[in-house]
Design an enzyme around this catalytic site. Structure first.
Site, PDB file in Angstrom:
ATOM      1  N   HIS A 188       0.647  -0.976  -0.121  1.00  0.00           N
ATOM      2  CA  HIS A 188       0.256   0.105   0.422  1.00  0.00           C
ATOM      3  C   HIS A 188       1.191   1.253  -0.250  1.00  0.00           C
ATOM      4  CE1 HIS A 188      -3.840  -2.348   0.688  1.00  0.00           C
ATOM      5  NE2 HIS A 188      -3.520  -2.656   1.750  1.00  0.00           N
ATOM      6  N   GLU A 429      -8.571  -9.932 -22.754  1.00  0.00           N
ATOM      7  CA  GLU A 429      -8.006 -10.140 -22.096  1.00  0.00           C
ATOM      8  C   GLU A 429      -6.547 -11.387 -21.615  1.00  0.00           C
ATOM      9  OE1 GLU A 429      -8.752  -7.734 -17.632  1.00  0.00           O
ATOM     10  OE2 GLU A 429     -10.745  -8.532 -18.585  1.00  0.00           O
ATOM     11  N   ASP A 453      -3.377  -8.174 -17.979  1.00  0.00           N
ATOM     12  CA  ASP A 453      -4.036  -9.862 -17.360  1.00  0.00           C
ATOM     13  C   ASP A 453      -3.092 -10.736 -18.788  1.00  0.00           C
ATOM     14  OD1 ASP A 453      -4.967 -10.842 -15.832  1.00  0.00           O
ATOM     15  OD2 ASP A 453      -6.416 -10.129 -15.403  1.00  0.00           O
TER      16      ASP A 453
END
Length: 550
Positions: A188, A429, A453
């Site tokens: 984070h 994807e 992806d």
């Protein structure tokens, strides 16, 4: 001069003095007590104060880095309310008859070790979160507060690691860069650093003591190097590079308002990727032609229960109105894999990247899907809204989506509600979607290629696994061939095709994408103007001739 190496989180050049950040970690002693009720009351009061502090941090982070990046502080609040955590603290206090500080520290050690030993990388990173919330409670119990940086001049922050709460408390005007010995590029803190635009390195082999504290240093975020007491030659070179970067930024500002047309007249759409309405200001500031990817899943991830139709409608309506006629492409719910949402109550999966995610959730939970579609179709009345569906692999999925769309239309008409069916596209994807893209193109209005992806599935490489960084190659010829094939099949069917994955922002590939005929590039707002510069300077046909000659 001393030279240290690290891993780049965010680029740029920082020149200034080092300030070693020493955490205010509490020295915890084990103290026997007979009054366990009093210790429990002390713990409860400290926990409530910690929650209050986190609420304040959340409000500050929302203003500075947006709701999506501030969500970590809501997660920390939830962790403080976790039954397992609190029961562990209470059990240690009552059974061992010890002080609250010791119980919190012991629980912190036990839980962080448990998370650190897990196979899932995301869960391993939660070990740092447990330590962070525990340190906060210990600081309150000790009558103090967590460490902050007090300095009159901007400095380079050097730390063992920085928790999200520590990062967001930094005065951005006083921080030139931060450098840590530990940390993860997917943490984070790293995400917040990128959003805040602070040059940052992690995993740096640098001492955390007086050997460097207060010394002049240069952080080169481009190649992950820290120079302490730099030689005059290095200092001069870095000052020159920093000046050049600033001049480039100023020159790019002159490109605002210009059309994205190549020297030989080919036009490309340059759109922005955003996570929530807080990001709209950066879209406007960077002169994006529209929004190519609005990640609607953050609306769900930031809630403790399913967002209602009205809640979603207000958000989509605001985006549509703010963009004032510019196209806004909203991706429908895309959770699963590395994006977990507790109230969906999904089972753990051995391979979540190949599991129950995105459109697969929507098609098997039609009421959740219909709620979002109703909100989207109603909001489409207020602007140039488009919808795209993620993780499509076959024709039957599109046909099932169309059946659900018809059901939603019927419901809205029966209720006499204003609505409009917007453009509808899909994300490409997977290799499966690429291979049947000629058929898929006949069913939709546009393609948007999700290169993150697509690279992962084409190369069979988990993009979340840092041990595979050397094998994750978005420039792989197979990936580029997939993109080319998708664009060609789209054009044969008369629809447009864009890229909304990270690869779209790769400046080394911009000319290649133009040569492929890519119609749209959707990137982070800060990359709009650098890409526009390349577009305006490129003769696509000349580029093709040179490439073929080589």
């Amino acid at each position: 001069m001393k030279e240290y190496r690290g891993k780049s989180v965010f680029g740029g050049i920082a020149i200034g003095k080092i300030c070693v950040y020493r955490k205010g970690e509490q020295q915890v002693k084990r103290v026997k007590t007979e009054d366990t009720d009093d210790e429990m009351q002390r713990y409860t009061r400290a926990k409530e104060e910690a929650v209050s502090q986190l609420k304040g941090l959340y409000d500050k982070a929302v203003k500075e880095v947006g709701e999506a990046n501030a969500a970590i502080f809501e997660i920390h609040q939830m962790m403080l309310e976790d039954d397992d955590y609190n029961e562990s603290v209470e059990n240690i206090i009552r059974t061992q008859k010890v002080n609250a500080e010791y119980a919190v520290a012991a629980t912190s050690d036990n839980f962080s070790q448990m998370f650190a030993s897990m196979e899932d990388e995301y869960m391993r990173e939660r070990a740092a979160d447990v330590k962070d919330i525990s340190e906060r409670i210990l600081a309150v119990l000790g009558g103090g507060s967590k460490s902050t940086v007090n300095t009159e001049e901007p400095v380079i922050i050097l730390a063992d690691d920085l928790a999200p709460s520590e990062t967001v408390q930094l005065d951005k005007d006083k921080v030139l860069s931060f450098v840590t010995v530990h940390g993860s590029v997917n943490s984070h803190t790293a995400i917040l650093a990128r959003t805040m635009g602070i040059p940052a390195l992690i995993g740096t082999d640098i001492p955390l003591d007086d050997r460097v504290d207060g010394k002049l240093a240069v952080v080169d975020g481009a190649d992950g190097t820290v120079y302490v007491d730099p030689d005059p030659e290095i200092l001069t070179e870095m000052q020159k590079r920093r000046q050049e970067e600033e001049e480039k930024k100023e020159l790019l500002q002159q490109l605002k308002g210009k059309e994205n047309i190549t020297l030989d007249g080919k036009k490309v759409m340059l759109y922005a990727n955003i996570g929530n309405i807080k990001d709209l200001a950066t879209v406007v500031q960077n002169d994006a032609g529209g929004i190519g990817l609005f990640r609607s899943e953050f609306i769900y991830l930031e809630k403790e229960d399913y967002p209602t139709e009205e809640e979603q409608f207000k958000i989509y309506k605001t985006v549509a109105e703010t963009m004032a006629g510019k196209r806004v492409i909203i991706r429908t719910l895309d959770i699963g894999a590395d994006k977990k949402c507790g109230y969906f109550h999904m089972d753990d999966e051995d391979n979540p990247a190949l599991g129950y995610r995105a459109i697969r959730i929507c098609l098997t939970r039609p009421q959740v899907f219909k709620t979002q579609l109703r909100a989207l179709f109603r909001a489409a009345v207020y602007g140039n809204l488009a919808v795209m569906y993620p993780m499509i692999t076959s024709l039957w999925e599109i046909r099932r989506i169309k059946e659900i769309v018809e059901e939603v239309k019927a419901e809205l008409e029966e209720q006499n509600m204003d609505y409009r069916i917007p453009e509808q596209g899909i994300m490409i994807e997977t290799p499966a979607a690429v291979m049947v893209s000629a058929d898929l193109a006949e069913e939709v209005d546009f393609f948007s290629i999700g290169t993150n992806d697509l690279t992962q599935y084409t190369l069979a490489v988990d993009r979340q696994n840092p041990q595979l960084d050397a094998f994750y190659d978005p420039h792989h010829p197979a990936v580029l061939a997939m993109i080319r094939m998708t664009v060609e099949n789209a054009h044969r069917a008369g629809i447009w095709a864009g890229i909304c994955g990270e690869l779209g922002a790769d400046l080394t590939l911009t000319r290649e994408f133009l040569a492929m005929g890519v119609d749209e590039l959707s990137v982070s707002p800060g990359r709009i103007l650098p890409i526009r510069k390349i577009v305006l300077e490129t003769d696509v046909e000349e580029y093709k001739r040179k490439k073929n000659a080589d």
